[in-house]
Scaffold this motif. Sequence first.
Motif, PDB file in Angstrom:
ATOM      1  N   MET A 146       0.848  -1.197   0.000  1.00 44.36           N
ATOM      2  CA  MET A 146       0.000   0.000   0.000  1.00 44.36           C
ATOM      3  C   MET A 146       0.881   1.244   0.000  1.00 44.36           C
ATOM      4  SD  MET A 146      -2.982   1.162   2.693  1.00 44.36           S
ATOM      5  CE  MET A 146      -3.908  -0.352   2.428  1.00 44.36           C
ATOM      6  N   THR A 147       0.602   2.191  -0.892  1.00 43.44           N
ATOM      7  CA  THR A 147       1.395   3.418  -0.982  1.00 43.44           C
ATOM      8  C   THR A 147       1.118   4.319   0.206  1.00 43.44           C
ATOM      9  OG1 THR A 147      -0.318   4.594  -2.219  1.00 43.44           O
ATOM     10  CG2 THR A 147       1.264   3.277  -3.499  1.00 43.44           C
ATOM     11  N   ALA A 148       2.038   5.318   0.395  1.00 45.33           N
ATOM     12  CA  ALA A 148       1.869   6.255   1.509  1.00 45.33           C
ATOM     13  C   ALA A 148       0.537   6.989   1.401  1.00 45.33           C
ATOM     14  CB  ALA A 148       3.029   7.250   1.536  1.00 45.33           C
ATOM     15  N   GLY A 149       0.191   7.409   0.183  1.00 50.01           N
ATOM     16  CA  GLY A 149      -1.079   8.102  -0.012  1.00 50.01           C
ATOM     17  C   GLY A 149      -2.256   7.202   0.266  1.00 50.01           C
ATOM     18  N   GLY A 150      -2.100   5.927  -0.122  1.00 47.22           N
ATOM     19  CA  GLY A 150      -3.165   4.966   0.136  1.00 47.22           C
ATOM     20  C   GLY A 150      -3.368   4.720   1.612  1.00 47.22           C
ATOM     21  N   GLU A 151      -2.256   4.683   2.380  1.00 46.34           N
ATOM     22  CA  GLU A 151      -2.367   4.479   3.827  1.00 46.34           C
ATOM     23  C   GLU A 151      -3.069   5.651   4.489  1.00 46.34           C
ATOM     24  OE1 GLU A 151       0.766   3.214   6.197  1.00 46.34           O
ATOM     25  OE2 GLU A 151       1.320   1.503   4.961  1.00 46.34           O
ATOM     26  N   VAL A 167     -10.582   6.629   6.247  1.00 45.71           N
ATOM     27  CA  VAL A 167     -11.753   5.750   6.168  1.00 45.71           C
ATOM     28  C   VAL A 167     -11.990   5.046   7.503  1.00 45.71           C
ATOM     29  CG1 VAL A 167     -12.665   3.638   5.118  1.00 45.71           C
ATOM     30  CG2 VAL A 167     -11.596   5.380   3.684  1.00 45.71           C
ATOM     31  N   LEU A 168     -10.913   4.542   8.111  1.00 48.18           N
ATOM     32  CA  LEU A 168     -11.049   3.826   9.381  1.00 48.18           C
ATOM     33  C   LEU A 168     -11.524   4.743  10.490  1.00 48.18           C
ATOM     34  CD1 LEU A 168      -7.831   1.613   9.241  1.00 48.18           C
ATOM     35  CD2 LEU A 168     -10.206   0.818   9.102  1.00 48.18           C
ATOM     36  N   GLU A 222      -6.865  -2.476  13.028  1.00 47.03           N
ATOM     37  CA  GLU A 222      -6.218  -2.092  11.778  1.00 47.03           C
ATOM     38  C   GLU A 222      -5.620  -0.700  11.881  1.00 47.03           C
ATOM     39  OE1 GLU A 222      -7.141  -1.769   6.977  1.00 47.03           O
ATOM     40  OE2 GLU A 222      -8.670  -2.547   8.340  1.00 47.03           O
ATOM     41  N   LEU A 223      -6.311   0.193  12.579  1.00 46.82           N
ATOM     42  CA  LEU A 223      -5.814   1.559  12.736  1.00 46.82           C
ATOM     43  C   LEU A 223      -4.718   1.629  13.797  1.00 46.82           C
ATOM     44  CD1 LEU A 223      -6.192   4.517  11.866  1.00 46.82           C
ATOM     45  CD2 LEU A 223      -7.953   4.728  13.636  1.00 46.82           C
ATOM     46  N   GLY A 224      -4.696   0.683  14.724  1.00 47.68           N
ATOM     47  CA  GLY A 224      -3.722   0.707  15.799  1.00 47.68           C
ATOM     48  C   GLY A 224      -4.178   1.553  16.971  1.00 47.68           C
ATOM     49  N   SER A 225      -5.484   1.562  17.240  1.00 51.29           N
ATOM     50  CA  SER A 225      -6.043   2.379  18.323  1.00 51.29           C
ATOM     51  C   SER A 225      -6.455   1.499  19.498  1.00 51.29           C
ATOM     52  CB  SER A 225      -7.251   3.172  17.818  1.00 51.29           C
ATOM     53  OG  SER A 225      -7.903   3.819  18.886  1.00 51.29           O
ATOM     54  N   ARG A 280       2.039  -1.803   8.484  1.00 50.48           N
ATOM     55  CA  ARG A 280       1.308  -1.395   7.277  1.00 50.48           C
ATOM     56  C   ARG A 280      -0.158  -1.701   7.514  1.00 50.48           C
ATOM     57  NH1 ARG A 280       3.478  -6.401   6.039  1.00 50.48           N
ATOM     58  NH2 ARG A 280       2.056  -7.888   5.057  1.00 50.48           N
ATOM     59  N   LEU A 281      -1.030  -0.947   6.907  1.00 51.76           N
ATOM     60  CA  LEU A 281      -2.461  -1.072   7.170  1.00 51.76           C
ATOM     61  C   LEU A 281      -3.094  -2.290   6.516  1.00 51.76           C
ATOM     62  CD1 LEU A 281      -3.753   2.602   7.039  1.00 51.76           C
ATOM     63  CD2 LEU A 281      -3.483   1.131   9.021  1.00 51.76           C
ATOM     64  N   ASP A 282      -2.376  -2.927   5.596  1.00 51.88           N
ATOM     65  CA  ASP A 282      -2.975  -4.101   4.975  1.00 51.88           C
ATOM     66  C   ASP A 282      -2.624  -5.388   5.720  1.00 51.88           C
ATOM     67  OD1 ASP A 282      -0.334  -4.051   4.298  1.00 51.88           O
ATOM     68  OD2 ASP A 282      -0.627  -4.373   2.137  1.00 51.88           O
TER      69      ASP A 282
END
Length: 228
Positions: free
Chosen positions: A1-6, A12-13, A139-142, A207-209
Amino acid sequence: MTAGGEVDRRVVLRRRIRLLVTATITYNVIEAVVAIAAGTVAGSVALIGFGLDSVIEVTSAAAIAWQFAAADPERRERTALRIVAGSFFALAAFVTVEAVRTVTTGDEPDRSTVGIVLVAVSVVVMPFLSWAQRRAGRELGSASAVADSRQTLLCTYLSAGVLVGLVLNALLGWWWADPLVALGLAVVAVREGRNALRGEVCCTPTRLDDACGCAPGCTAPCCAGASR
């Protein structure tokens, strides 16, 4: 996943968590009003307690709503975690007091069909909200979002206990079943509150994926036991 995609995925999350928290707050406000009203009519301490538990759940969810209303939610993470932890302890204290009082006084409530239907609906609805928020939070790490999802799940267990108590009281007159289950849930609530305080913040995802969004070897409560 690209930086912009992350970056886009994080947006979104965060939006998803805000929507789930809003849904949780809305449902619990309605649940509290109906449960307290039905409990008052039936003289059911369990139902009134269930309604007040919904108020505690609203407090926890409101803390997450406050956190994710900020441009940088991570800066409010620790404060939100403390509020969620406090709500666990408040839930444990309230459930314990009410359960002990119910057992010692021996007050037998009337049957409540409205209460049984309400709690049954909660047993179906709340696990879905908990699962969706926990997945987004991991996924977000919260850690705070995950902790609040556990609060919601714990309230689901409480709902199941109340439902069992109401049904057994209606069918067999076993009014003492619910407070005994509630005492067990109080122990779990204390444990979850301590985990929230000790867990502090989630590990930052590599990474978010990732399947669970946690860095390899992360032992934070939000990542512990997550399937990769």
